[in-house]
Motif scaffolding. Structure first.
Motif, PDB file in Angstrom:
ATOM      1  N   UNK A  19       0.824  -1.206   0.000  1.00 53.14           N
ATOM      2  CA  UNK A  19       0.000   0.000   0.000  1.00 53.14           C
ATOM      3  C   UNK A  19       0.862   1.261   0.000  1.00 53.14           C
ATOM      4  N   UNK A  20       1.938   1.245   0.809  1.00 52.02           N
ATOM      5  CA  UNK A  20       2.808   2.418   0.857  1.00 52.02           C
ATOM      6  C   UNK A  20       3.476   2.673  -0.491  1.00 52.02           C
ATOM      7  N   UNK A  21       3.946   1.598  -1.125  1.00 51.80           N
ATOM      8  CA  UNK A  21       4.584   1.752  -2.434  1.00 51.80           C
ATOM      9  C   UNK A  21       3.590   2.295  -3.452  1.00 51.80           C
ATOM     10  N   UNK A  22       2.371   1.750  -3.426  1.00 50.74           N
ATOM     11  CA  UNK A  22       1.344   2.223  -4.361  1.00 50.74           C
ATOM     12  C   UNK A  22       1.054   3.701  -4.133  1.00 50.74           C
ATOM     13  N   UNK A  23       0.977   4.093  -2.859  1.00 51.68           N
ATOM     14  CA  UNK A  23       0.743   5.502  -2.545  1.00 51.68           C
ATOM     15  C   UNK A  23       1.843   6.387  -3.128  1.00 51.68           C
ATOM     16  N   UNK A  24       3.108   5.984  -2.939  1.00 52.73           N
ATOM     17  CA  UNK A  24       4.222   6.773  -3.471  1.00 52.73           C
ATOM     18  C   UNK A  24       4.131   6.888  -4.991  1.00 52.73           C
ATOM     19  N   UNK A  25       3.838   5.775  -5.640  1.00 49.25           N
ATOM     20  CA  UNK A  25       3.781   5.792  -7.109  1.00 49.25           C
ATOM     21  C   UNK A  25       2.645   6.695  -7.596  1.00 49.25           C
ATOM     22  N   UNK A  26       1.490   6.616  -6.915  1.00 47.77           N
ATOM     23  CA  UNK A  26       0.364   7.462  -7.328  1.00 47.77           C
ATOM     24  C   UNK A  26       0.699   8.940  -7.118  1.00 47.77           C
ATOM     25  N   UNK A  27       1.413   9.245  -6.040  1.00 46.85           N
ATOM     26  CA  UNK A  27       1.819  10.636  -5.813  1.00 46.85           C
ATOM     27  C   UNK A  27       2.786  11.102  -6.893  1.00 46.85           C
ATOM     28  N   UNK A  28       3.709  10.219  -7.269  1.00 39.05           N
ATOM     29  CA  UNK A  28       4.654  10.578  -8.335  1.00 39.05           C
ATOM     30  C   UNK A  28       3.913  10.842  -9.644  1.00 39.05           C
ATOM     31  N   UNK A  29       2.791  10.173  -9.817  1.00 38.44           N
ATOM     32  CA  UNK A  29       1.983  10.410 -11.025  1.00 38.44           C
ATOM     33  C   UNK A  29       1.141  11.683 -10.887  1.00 38.44           C
ATOM     34  N   UNK A  30       1.185  12.322  -9.719  1.00 40.97           N
ATOM     35  CA  UNK A  30       0.532  13.608  -9.566  1.00 40.97           C
ATOM     36  C   UNK A  30      -0.799  13.592  -8.817  1.00 40.97           C
ATOM     37  N   UNK A  31      -1.161  12.456  -8.229  1.00 34.86           N
ATOM     38  CA  UNK A  31      -2.451  12.371  -7.535  1.00 34.86           C
ATOM     39  C   UNK A  31      -2.310  12.716  -6.049  1.00 34.86           C
ATOM     40  N   UNK A  32      -3.307  13.402  -5.500  1.00 35.71           N
ATOM     41  CA  UNK A  32      -3.322  13.726  -4.067  1.00 35.71           C
ATOM     42  C   UNK A  32      -3.896  12.545  -3.304  1.00 35.71           C
ATOM     43  N   UNK A  33      -3.014  11.667  -2.865  1.00 34.23           N
ATOM     44  CA  UNK A  33      -3.447  10.436  -2.205  1.00 34.23           C
ATOM     45  C   UNK A  33      -2.933  10.444  -0.769  1.00 34.23           C
ATOM     46  N   UNK A  34      -3.862  10.289   0.189  1.00 34.36           N
ATOM     47  CA  UNK A  34      -3.478  10.337   1.605  1.00 34.36           C
ATOM     48  C   UNK A  34      -3.060   8.975   2.142  1.00 34.36           C
ATOM     49  N   UNK A  35      -3.636   7.913   1.627  1.00 34.15           N
ATOM     50  CA  UNK A  35      -3.302   6.583   2.113  1.00 34.15           C
ATOM     51  C   UNK A  35      -3.803   5.540   1.128  1.00 34.15           C
ATOM     52  N   UNK A  36      -3.105   4.416   1.082  1.00 39.01           N
ATOM     53  CA  UNK A  36      -3.552   3.284   0.264  1.00 39.01           C
ATOM     54  C   UNK A  36      -3.418   2.020   1.106  1.00 39.01           C
ATOM     55  N   UNK A  37      -4.460   1.240   1.148  1.00 41.75           N
ATOM     56  CA  UNK A  37      -4.400  -0.075   1.788  1.00 41.75           C
ATOM     57  C   UNK A  37      -4.740  -1.133   0.752  1.00 41.75           C
ATOM     58  N   UNK A  38      -3.969  -2.201   0.782  1.00 43.51           N
ATOM     59  CA  UNK A  38      -4.194  -3.279  -0.175  1.00 43.51           C
ATOM     60  C   UNK A  38      -4.726  -4.484   0.583  1.00 43.51           C
ATOM     61  N   UNK A  39      -5.786  -5.053   0.085  1.00 43.15           N
ATOM     62  CA  UNK A  39      -6.293  -6.279   0.689  1.00 43.15           C
ATOM     63  C   UNK A  39      -6.509  -7.316  -0.398  1.00 43.15           C
ATOM     64  N   UNK A  40      -6.765  -8.540   0.050  1.00 44.03           N
ATOM     65  CA  UNK A  40      -6.904  -9.642  -0.883  1.00 44.03           C
ATOM     66  C   UNK A  40      -8.334 -10.151  -0.823  1.00 44.03           C
ATOM     67  N   UNK A  41      -8.931 -10.359  -1.988  1.00 42.37           N
ATOM     68  CA  UNK A  41     -10.316 -10.823  -2.026  1.00 42.37           C
ATOM     69  C   UNK A  41     -10.361 -12.209  -2.666  1.00 42.37           C
ATOM     70  N   UNK A  42     -10.867 -13.172  -1.923  1.00 48.70           N
ATOM     71  CA  UNK A  42     -11.031 -14.535  -2.429  1.00 48.70           C
ATOM     72  C   UNK A  42     -12.485 -14.739  -2.830  1.00 48.70           C
ATOM     73  N   UNK A  43     -12.713 -15.122  -4.096  1.00 47.23           N
ATOM     74  CA  UNK A  43     -14.055 -15.504  -4.543  1.00 47.23           C
ATOM     75  C   UNK A  43     -14.082 -17.014  -4.625  1.00 47.23           C
TER      76      UNK A  43
END
Lengths: 83, 83
Positions: free
Chosen positions: A20-44
């Motif tokens: 999530x932290x890495x994704x947040x950094x990458x999105x910020x580098x792309x110019x988005x105002x992102x305060x936090x990212x959490x990644x979860x896993x969904x099993x169907x």
């Protein structure tokens, strides 16, 4: 009868989420105002059970026995009859 | 204003899902009647935007530019105002 269980496993608050932290950094580098990212896993999970109640009990057991780590994970479960 | 975007990225049908297959095998070994398991990734993103519409557009861009691979991934997006 066939059921579709969706089990979403996420980190409990306070646990570090490196992806999530890495994704947040990458999105910020792309110019988005992102305060936090959490990644979860969904099993169907397509499972067989005698009724909705049994399907829910089974999905709960699957989460506890295999999919979620009680020390660090929260999980949510939803079950519906398969179309 | 602050919004919470949830972007769920899953494999397109026909693509092999090794993690799903392994999970299915393990659940069967535990005794459950499981026909199929698919694993997807859910990103919960706290972002800032001027309105719901802009937040949705941004979330869509994030999915396309960073989170989903158009060759193999499908994604769904839901956005709500942050409580």
């Amino acid at each position: 009868m066939k059921y579709l269980a969706k089990i979403e496993v996420s980190l409990k608050p306070g646990h570090t989420d490196p992806e999530g932290n890495t994704t947040q950094h990458l999105l910020r580098e792309l110019g988005y105002s992102v305060d936090a990212v959490n990644v979860s896993k969904a099993y169907s999970i397509q499972l067989e059970a005698d009724g909705l109640r049994e399907a829910k009990v089974k999905a709960e057991e699957m989460a506890k026995r295999l999919l979620a780590n009680p020390t660090k994970d929260n999980y949510t479960i939803s079950v519906e009859m398969q179309k």
